[in-house]
Write an enzyme that holds these catalytic residues in place. Structure first.
Site, PDB file in Angstrom:
ATOM      1  N   LYS A  90      32.281  -1.849 -28.278  1.00  0.00           N
ATOM      2  CA  LYS A  90      31.924  -2.691 -29.326  1.00  0.00           C
ATOM      3  C   LYS A  90      33.273  -3.525 -29.505  1.00  0.00           C
ATOM      4  O   LYS A  90      34.356  -3.535 -28.978  1.00  0.00           O
ATOM      5  CB  LYS A  90      31.768  -1.811 -30.641  1.00  0.00           C
ATOM      6  CG  LYS A  90      30.662  -1.153 -30.706  1.00  0.00           C
ATOM      7  CD  LYS A  90      29.337  -2.022 -30.475  1.00  0.00           C
ATOM      8  CE  LYS A  90      27.933  -1.379 -30.562  1.00  0.00           C
ATOM      9  NZ  LYS A  90      27.557  -0.111 -30.235  1.00  0.00           N
ATOM     10  N   ASN A  91      33.392  -4.359 -30.457  1.00  0.00           N
ATOM     11  CA  ASN A  91      34.573  -5.341 -30.510  1.00  0.00           C
ATOM     12  C   ASN A  91      35.839  -4.655 -31.076  1.00  0.00           C
ATOM     13  O   ASN A  91      36.842  -5.014 -30.808  1.00  0.00           O
ATOM     14  CB  ASN A  91      34.270  -6.518 -31.653  1.00  0.00           C
ATOM     15  CG  ASN A  91      33.296  -7.510 -30.991  1.00  0.00           C
ATOM     16  OD1 ASN A  91      32.482  -7.049 -30.565  1.00  0.00           O
ATOM     17  ND2 ASN A  91      33.379  -8.647 -31.434  1.00  0.00           N
TER      18      ASN A  91
END
Ligand SMILES: *Cc1c(COP(=O)(O)O)cnc(C)c1O
Length: 388
Positions: free
Chosen positions: A192-193
């Site tokens: 994920k970011n």
């Protein structure tokens, strides 16, 4: 034989700061939920513009706690996209409710379609789970208006959208992803970011919901071990059945460092995504979705749709042979065996169509502009050779 782009596989930007943060936790000898987790929650709430944040062991756990806090249970229906990761839908089954799958807008917007949403709301509907695919926010103006009209709660699965903003004019303009519905849930999984390996967060502005989520995270207990160690509590009560959905202090230590890097990392993603769009603009056999929803996105992934679904495997194989790893976001949830049994009547033509033609090209902040050019070139060549 092309040079293998092995660095494209390592998508997470960890350096000396993360190493130092983890060492500090180990040396402190306090590993379970404590002051770092509290600090991560405060910082995250501030970033997302919410009053309360509760860190969890995963986004899946946060979604489960969100549905419990909203008292969604047996007999209730929850409207949810099928065009998402299965973890968006599974918590609906955990609480004994029934998922009702909603179609997406189409190949240019892979998010929940407000008109199909309206049509599928029945008398048993209780909540809506919205997903901001790729970090592009769904049409929250319409979705919130529909929810209000029918008295439904909205949970945002903002796993793709950490740090993303809603820029569309209206009552929610300027709000961060996750802070528009009743509860927003985030994932810090390795791809994920914002990365902590495993980990999640639930945010809300409602103190009652925050309290129920916090209790549910830790067995329903009114006091934590941290309170007891700090002399703030001797005994505890169990107010409701709870779970162990706690993160660790290691999660929070990594999360605090990653949170400081988030704005720059998301901007870098935006630059790379813009470069991809320019490089692919002349390709007639490719649709790059979300052209109308670019502003404010966290650009979690770079999805493209090719014209012919039958060519997808060959295109992906050719890219793999050139050292380029691709993936598919997503095989629709209603196609999986378990969900076919649960919801055999589901028909989502636009979801089926987009899902059959989607390919996700590599995108993460450690890539260079040359990486993007190389991938776009190889992708175009693959299309030219395969999709006649
Ligand atoms: C990653 C992801 C999840 C699950 O997150 P975990 O933290 O792994 O539980 C849920 N929904 C979406 C859309 C995701 O991408």
């Amino acid at each position: 034989m092309a040079k293998p782009l092995s660095h494209l596989l390592s998508t997470c930007d960890f350096g000396p700061e993360e190493e130092g943060a983890v060492i500090d936790v180990v040396r402190s000898k306090w590993l379970s939920v404590g002051e770092r987790t509290a600090e991560f929650e405060r910082s995250f709430a501030e970033m997302a513009g919410a009053h309360y944040a509760v860190a969890t062991s995963s986004c899946t756990a946060a979604l489960h706690l969100a549905l419990l806090a909203l008292r969604v249970g047996p007999g209730d229906e929850v409207l949810v996209p099928s065009y998402t990761f299965v973890a968006t839908a599974n918590p609906i089954l955990y609480v004994g409710a029934t998922p009702v799958f909603v179609d997406i807008c189409g190949q240019d917007d892979l998010n929940l379609d407000p008109s199909d949403l309206s049509e599928k709301i029945g008398p048993r509907a209780k909540a809506i789970i919205v997903v901001h695919i790729g970090g592009f926010l769904a049409d929250m103006n319409q979705i919130m208006a529909i929810a209000e009209r029918h008295g439904l709660s909205v949970v945002e699965d903002a796993s793709h959208a950490v740090g993303a903003q809603y820029v569309t004019e209206g009552p929610y303009q300027g709000r961060s992803a996750g802070s528009i519905g009743s509860i927003g849930c985030f994932s810090f999984f390795a791809n994920k970011n914002l990365v902590t390996g495993e980990g999640g967060m639930a945010i809300t502005n409602d103190p009652g919901l925050a309290h129920r989520i916090r209790l549910g995270r830790s067995h329903g207990m009114t006091q934590t071990s941290w309170d007891k160690a700090g002399g703030r509590a001797d005994d505890y009560d169990i107010e409701d059945v709870g779970y162990n959905y706690r993160p660790t202090e290691l999660t929070a230590a990594l999360g605090l460092v990653q949170l400081r890097k988030l704005t720059a990392a998301n901007l870098r993603r935006q630059e790379l995504a813009t470069r991809y769009r320019e490089a692919l603009a002349a390709e007639t056999k490719v649709t790059v979705p979300f052209q109308e929803r670019l502003a404010g996105s966290s650009h979690h992934i770079f999805p493209v749709l090719i014209d012919n679904p039958d060519s997808r495997n060959l295109v992906r194989k050719r890219l793999k042979d050139r050292g380029i790893q691709t993936s598919v976001h997503y095989p629709p949830v209603h196609h999986f065996t378990h969900y076919r049994r649960q919801c055999p009547q589901t028909r989502l033509p636009r979801t089926d169509d987009a899902a059959s033609r989607e390919i996700t090209l590599p995108l993460h902040p450690l890539m260079t502009g040359q990486d993007v050019d190389f991938i776009a070139r190889e992708f175009a060549a693959a299309l030219k050779n395969i999709c006649r």
